[in-house]
Motif scaffolding. Structure first.
Motif, mmCIF file in Angstrom:
data_model
loop_
_atom_site.group_PDB
_atom_site.id
_atom_site.type_symbol
_atom_site.label_atom_id
_atom_site.label_comp_id
_atom_site.label_asym_id
_atom_site.label_seq_id
_atom_site.Cartn_x
_atom_site.Cartn_y
_atom_site.Cartn_z
ATOM 1 N N ALA A 136 2.140 1.453 -3.638
ATOM 2 C CA ALA A 136 0.977 2.500 -4.617
ATOM 3 C C ALA A 136 1.441 2.993 -4.256
ATOM 4 O O ALA A 136 1.487 4.477 -5.417
ATOM 5 C CB ALA A 136 -0.319 1.362 -3.942
ATOM 6 N N TYR B 50 -3.595 -2.428 -6.855
ATOM 7 C CA TYR B 50 -4.130 -0.930 -6.238
ATOM 8 C C TYR B 50 -4.618 -0.450 -7.905
ATOM 9 O O TYR B 50 -4.771 1.044 -7.964
ATOM 10 C CB TYR B 50 -2.790 -0.441 -5.862
ATOM 11 C CG TYR B 50 -2.395 -0.838 -4.167
ATOM 12 C CD1 TYR B 50 -3.311 -0.812 -3.854
ATOM 13 C CD2 TYR B 50 -2.130 -2.205 -3.942
ATOM 14 C CE1 TYR B 50 -2.970 -1.202 -1.964
ATOM 15 C CE2 TYR B 50 -1.671 -2.847 -2.956
ATOM 16 C CZ TYR B 50 -2.093 -2.029 -1.710
ATOM 17 O OH TYR B 50 -1.707 -2.373 -0.756
ATOM 18 N N GLU C 54 -3.305 3.646 4.631
ATOM 19 C CA GLU C 54 -1.375 3.527 3.934
ATOM 20 C C GLU C 54 -1.453 3.099 2.783
ATOM 21 O O GLU C 54 0.169 4.136 2.565
ATOM 22 C CB GLU C 54 -1.785 1.974 3.915
ATOM 23 C CG GLU C 54 -1.623 0.708 5.621
ATOM 24 C CD GLU C 54 -0.680 1.335 6.780
ATOM 25 O OE1 GLU C 54 0.452 1.222 6.121
ATOM 26 O OE2 GLU C 54 -0.503 2.223 7.551
ATOM 27 N N VAL C 55 -2.487 3.685 1.828
ATOM 28 C CA VAL C 55 -2.019 4.162 0.552
ATOM 29 C C VAL C 55 -1.150 5.675 0.676
ATOM 30 O O VAL C 55 -0.728 6.480 0.204
ATOM 31 C CB VAL C 55 -2.319 4.402 -0.406
ATOM 32 C CG1 VAL C 55 -2.955 4.869 -1.424
ATOM 33 C CG2 VAL C 55 -2.920 2.819 -0.505
ATOM 34 N N TYR D 70 -7.844 8.774 0.028
ATOM 35 C CA TYR D 70 -7.730 7.431 0.225
ATOM 36 C C TYR D 70 -7.237 6.677 1.177
ATOM 37 O O TYR D 70 -6.802 7.174 1.897
ATOM 38 C CB TYR D 70 -5.728 7.053 -0.463
ATOM 39 C CG TYR D 70 -5.718 8.182 -2.184
ATOM 40 C CD1 TYR D 70 -5.887 6.735 -3.580
ATOM 41 C CD2 TYR D 70 -5.625 9.374 -2.413
ATOM 42 C CE1 TYR D 70 -5.831 7.429 -4.594
ATOM 43 C CE2 TYR D 70 -6.069 9.503 -3.705
ATOM 44 C CZ TYR D 70 -6.172 8.648 -4.557
ATOM 45 O OH TYR D 70 -6.041 9.189 -5.568
ATOM 46 N N ALA E 110 0.849 -1.073 -0.002
ATOM 47 C CA ALA E 110 -0.292 -0.197 -0.053
ATOM 48 C C ALA E 110 0.984 1.276 -0.293
ATOM 49 O O ALA E 110 0.943 2.584 -0.486
ATOM 50 C CB ALA E 110 -0.907 -0.011 0.982
#
Length: 194
Positions: free
Chosen positions: A18, A111, A37-38, A34, A15
């Motif tokens: 991404a 993702y 974690e992204v 988002y 993540a």
């Protein structure tokens, strides 16, 4: 830093990877749309870019390209640094860079549904032409410089940049060597403190 460094400095966290890779297509507070974690990957990318731009070695390295490319000198340094990372035997062998590149593409595939539209359009080219691995070669860098010029509003010539890269290769490598260990430590510390 460019795509390879951002991928590498995601520390094998999908993540984070991404967000780190598509961050350039996320403006301002859009990052908060988002998953957490992204979003951390997006914020890590921004921190890496700031650290890179402010580092003394990078400021000096930009002077190689600045007379011809002004503000775009940063983009050429980012690509150059990725070349030296790809060839840094403390970070990659030929085989491990190839394997790492394929793992990144596989991870990013998962993702794409949350990726910004411009990244969705760019990603198939990245994967098909194996950009991450091809930073290792001078031809890959020449093509990356062409890509910088293609995406820039006011640039038309990439050959001068590639000539400057070739003529100043050893100096640029020294700037990378002076810079990258501190960036690695900064990125790891930043991520751990998020």
């Amino acid at each position: 830093m460019n795509y390879l460094a951002h991928a590498y400095l995601s520390f094998n966290q999908p993540a984070i990877l991404a967000g780190n890779l598509f961050s350039d297509f996320v403006k301002g507070k859009q990052a908060y749309q988002y998953p957490e974690e992204v979003r951390k990957g997006i914020l890590l990318h921004r921190a890496i870019d700031s650290f890179t731009d402010e580092h003394a070695a990078t400021r000096e390295a930009k002077n190689i390209f600045k007379p011809h490319y002004r503000l775009y000198s940063s983009a050429f340094i980012d690509v150059s640094y990725d070349h030296f990372l790809a060839n840094d035997i403390q970070q990659f062998t030929d085989d491990s860079l190839s394997e790492f590149s394929q793992q990144v593409y596989l991870s990013l595939d998962k993702y794409l549904d949350v990726s910004p539209e411009p990244f969705k359009q760019l990603f198939p080219y990245m994967k098909r032409h194996n950009w991450l691995y091809n930073y290792r070669t001078r031809l890959g860098i020449e093509r990356s410089f062409e890509g910088v010029v293609h995406r820039a509003a006011y640039l038309t010539d990439s050959q001068t940049a590639f000539k400057l890269f070739e003529e100043n290769y050893q100096q640029l490598q020294q700037y990378y060597t002076a810079f990258f260990p501190s960036l690695h430590q900064f990125a790891l510390s930043t991520l751990q403190n998020m």
